[in-house]
Write a protein that holds these residues in place. Structure first.
Motif, PDB file in Angstrom:
ATOM      1  N   ARG A  47      -0.680 -17.283 -44.342  1.00  0.00           N
ATOM      2  CA  ARG A  47      -1.579 -16.227 -43.870  1.00  0.00           C
ATOM      3  C   ARG A  47      -1.397 -14.950 -44.684  1.00  0.00           C
ATOM      4  O   ARG A  47      -2.326 -14.177 -44.845  1.00  0.00           O
ATOM      5  N   ALA A  50      -3.431 -15.460 -47.675  1.00  0.00           N
ATOM      6  CA  ALA A  50      -4.852 -15.311 -47.345  1.00  0.00           C
ATOM      7  C   ALA A  50      -5.228 -13.864 -47.070  1.00  0.00           C
ATOM      8  O   ALA A  50      -6.402 -13.512 -47.102  1.00  0.00           O
ATOM      9  N   MET A  79      -9.746 -21.194 -46.798  1.00  0.00           N
ATOM     10  CA  MET A  79      -8.648 -21.665 -45.957  1.00  0.00           C
ATOM     11  C   MET A  79      -9.167 -22.707 -44.978  1.00  0.00           C
ATOM     12  O   MET A  79     -10.238 -22.549 -44.400  1.00  0.00           O
ATOM     13  N   LEU A 174      -6.360 -22.846 -49.544  1.00  0.00           N
ATOM     14  CA  LEU A 174      -5.200 -22.828 -48.651  1.00  0.00           C
ATOM     15  C   LEU A 174      -5.454 -23.775 -47.486  1.00  0.00           C
ATOM     16  O   LEU A 174      -6.533 -23.774 -46.902  1.00  0.00           O
ATOM     17  N   ASP A 176      -3.749 -25.185 -43.819  1.00  0.00           N
ATOM     18  CA  ASP A 176      -2.703 -25.033 -42.810  1.00  0.00           C
ATOM     19  C   ASP A 176      -2.679 -26.278 -41.925  1.00  0.00           C
ATOM     20  O   ASP A 176      -3.476 -26.395 -41.006  1.00  0.00           O
TER      21      ASP A 176
END
Lengths: 397, 290
Positions: A47, A50, A79, A174, A176
């Motif tokens: 994060r 980002a 993301m 990205l 997650d």
């Protein structure tokens, strides 16, 4: 196309430090995984890249430019979130169009009705439609564009989330834990899809996961985090066969690496009854890491003696439980000299394998350790490496 | 196939037959409770059809002895600008509601989802403000409105209610359930915070907004206290306030007052009948009797 650099990132929430001085370089077009147990700070680090969190100190650079003062949208990153984070009231097509709408239209033209009325909206419309069509075809979701996220299956939602991230043509991608909400079968499939996506797009990928298998199979390099510390960065093979410390060795590999106590003295290492001619250049107790795959059981009927090293050392092992994994078996037990420690052996079955035969074997087995495959750690958990000269000398003699 | 003709023919009143003594007692209690609730309305409608001297007659009867219903209702609806009162009520209620939503939703979003220094203290202050009744602030507000010469305006009628602390609280609790990851995804995609509210939070908050709207609308429609203070002329009177016209120190026309009360209550009751589900959700969600 971008090189991502993290410089001395520090972050704490209140009084709890979550990231201690993290520095990491991700090369252009590289696939790097951030792996670690939950709570190790990997998602926070993502994060911070980002721009959704600000580090307390340190810097985030993309292509050498500091991004600290840039809003997430200005970093040209995309993301993908664990729960997909699709906009629930918009269709799949709208979801995927959003990044383009936001990037290419001024504020007044973004409102739903204004897009077809205002000149700016009309001008951008074909470009937006084209982008969504191209990506949706690529991900095979072009037949779903009119559906709402709630009408999609988990795998489809995952693909829409990927599509929404891809459509804006980001510099850095990205992710997650994008696979953790999928069932096991689908996970393997999407895993290879993401790997292919990386190969075909050539983008820089940063992938967060708690699953070492995902990290090992997908990425070019793996960064292992634990309690906010970066333990080791390296290729999957580096982490597996050349871990920097005990924590890395224990995290990577399944089943987990066996740890047993030994003694290092005068160029010799003692494990139970075995004397190994390995010079660690240190004297005292050491922790020895033995991968379950590297222990062979040469005398057991029905098992392939995976490798029969010339310099194998025999140790007595007490068998407790056998798990059948299909092509191989997992033997649980302990070394006779350390009956409290749990040791697992993963051995290949041979054609002669039979359950009854294996179980009938006596409790005590003679197992063989390969000195070249042992990992040594000091009391503090740091890796101890054999003194190279000494080892070669011993071999020659 | 089962033979239907064999089942014993049930007498139509069998289903009213009490199953046990407990049920009888429950039914009686429920009936009494319902009577207590409904009786004031029956009384109101009954009195609205009586002449004034019969309303508080010791010899009470629900059916009026002298029927004055036509005169009372004619007077309420046609001898005063009843539609103006209704329109005033609508303007004030809708105006208050719109401003309340405009102020409460961004505030609630900030308190629910943005991290900033002092947000907990600010939220504590909001909660504390719920406990202050309007009666406490009405005198300073009144004096202020007199000073700026805005008495007897729509502005004065709406002013104390433009920020609903209760709405902030309600929406904040509702918004907290909205997934953070969607907001973060929106920020990465380039949404501004206002757009996050308009395009993502609002569509998902429709139930909460509908519930609060019912609550706010009913509360301000029924409000007598504040209009009584700031309204001076008949052309700014709300429907509820118009009931007071038939009262004076010397002579109160109770028949007409009740007729007026009936007519003022009617729009809400009719609205309730049409949108009963919305009302019930509004009341259960806001947890306050409307």
């Amino acid at each position: 196309m971008a090189q991502l650099t993290l410089k001395n990132i520090k972050k704490s929430f209140g009084d709890t430090p979550v990231l201690h001085d993290i520095s990491l370089d991700v090369n252009d077009g590289e696939f790097v995984s951030l792996v670690g147990q939950s709570g190790c700070g990997k998602s926070t680090l993502l994060r911070i890249i980002a721009g959704l969190e600000q580090p307390d100190s340190g810097d985030v650079l993309i292509d050498g430019q500091s991004m600290l003062n840039a809003a997430p949208k200005d970093r040209n990153i995309a993301m993908v979130f664990q729960d997909y984070a699709l906009y629930p009231h918009m269709s799949v097509g709208e979801n995927m169009a959003m990044p383009l709408v936001m990037a290419s239209l001024p504020l007044y033209a973004r409102l739903p009705m204004m897009r077809s009325i205002t000149p700016a909206g009309r001008k951008a419309q074909p470009h937006i439609r084209e982008g969504v069509e191209k990506v949706s075809k690529q991900l095979h979701i072009d037949h779903l564009l009119d559906r709402k996220p709630a009408q999609l299956s988990g795998g489809q939602r995952q693909r829409v989330a990927l599509g929404r991230a891809l459509v804006r043509d980001p510099q850095v991608f990205l992710m997650d834990e994008p696979l953790s909400n999928l069932d096991a079968k689908l996970r393997v499939q999407v895993r290879s899809e993401i790997t292919e996506l990386h190969a075909s797009s050539g983008l820089t990928f940063v992938y967060v996961t708690h699953d070492q298998v995902e990290a090992m199979t997908m990425s070019r390099r793996v960064a292992l985090l634990q309690t906010g510390h970066l333990l080791q960065v390296g290729t999957p093979n580096d982490l597996f066969s050349d871990p920097a410390n005990l924590d890395v060795a224990q995290f990577i590999g399944s089943p987990e690496i066996n740890i047993t106590a030994g003694e290092s003295r005068a160029g010799q290492i003692t494990i139970g009854e075995a004397q190994l001619p390995i010079d660690l250049g240190a004297t005292g107790p050491v922790q020895i890491g033995i991968r379950p795959e590297t222990i062979s059981v040469p005398n057991a009927k029905g098992l392939v003696a995976a490798h029969a090293p010339k310099q194998g050392h025999m140790v007595t092992f007490t068998k407790r439980l056998i798990e059948d994994l299909g092509p191989e078996v997992l033997i649980h037990g302990a070394f006779a000299h350390a009956p409290d420690g749990i040791i697992r052996i993963r051995a290949q079955k041979s054609d002669a394998y039979s359950n009854a035969g294996m179980l009938a074997q006596s409790e005590a087995l003679e197992v063989m350790l390969n000195p070249n495959q042992l990992l040594f750690f000091g009391a503090d958990g740091q890796r101890l490496r054999p003194v190279v000269g000494a080892a070669t000398r011993a071999e020659m003699a | 196939m089962a033979d239907i003709s064999q089942t014993p023919t049930a007498l139509w009143f069998d289903r009213f037959k009490p199953k046990s003594l407990g049920r009888v007692i429950t039914s009686v209690l429920l009936f009494l409770g319902a009577w207590v609730m409904v009786f004031p309305f029956i009384w109101m409608i009954s009195s609205s059809m009586k002449p004034t001297d019969e309303v508080y007659d010791a010899d009470f009867s629900i059916i009026p002895k002298t029927f004055k219903g036509f005169e009372n209702y004619y007077g309420v609806i046609f001898e005063q600008p009843y539609l103006v009162f209704l329109m005033n009520s609508m303007i004030v209620c809708i105006g208050i509601l719109i401003i309340q939503l405009l102020t409460a939703i961004p505030a609630a979003y900030a308190l629910a989802k943005l991290k900033f220094r002092g947000s907990t203290i600010l939220f504590g202050t909001v909660i504390a403000a719920i406990t202050i009744p309007i009666n406490v602030t009405s005198i300073p507000l009144y004096i202020g409105l007199v000073r700026v010469g805005l008495l007897d305006t729509y502005f004065a009628m709406m002013f104390p209610f433009i920020v609903s602390v209760f709405a902030i609280f309600l929406f904040r609790q509702f918004f907290r359930g909205f997934p953070d990851s969607i907001i973060q995804a929106a920020r990465v995609d380039g949404f501004s915070e206002i757009e996050i509210i308009l395009r993502l939070i609002l569509p998902s908050a429709v139930p909460a907004i509908a519930a609060f709207s019912v609550f706010s609308f009913v509360a301000h429609w029924n409000d007598l206290y504040w209009p009584l203070i700031v309204v001076q002329s008949q052309d700014k009177m709300t429907a509820t306030l118009s009931m007071m016209q038939y009262q004076s120190a010397f002579d109160t026309d109770y028949g007409r007052t009740y007729a007026s009360a009936t007519v003022v209550t009617a729009p809400m009751v009719i609205a309730f009948l049409f949108a009963r589900r919305l009302f019930i959700r509004g009341i259960t969600m806001t947890g306050v009797k409307g």
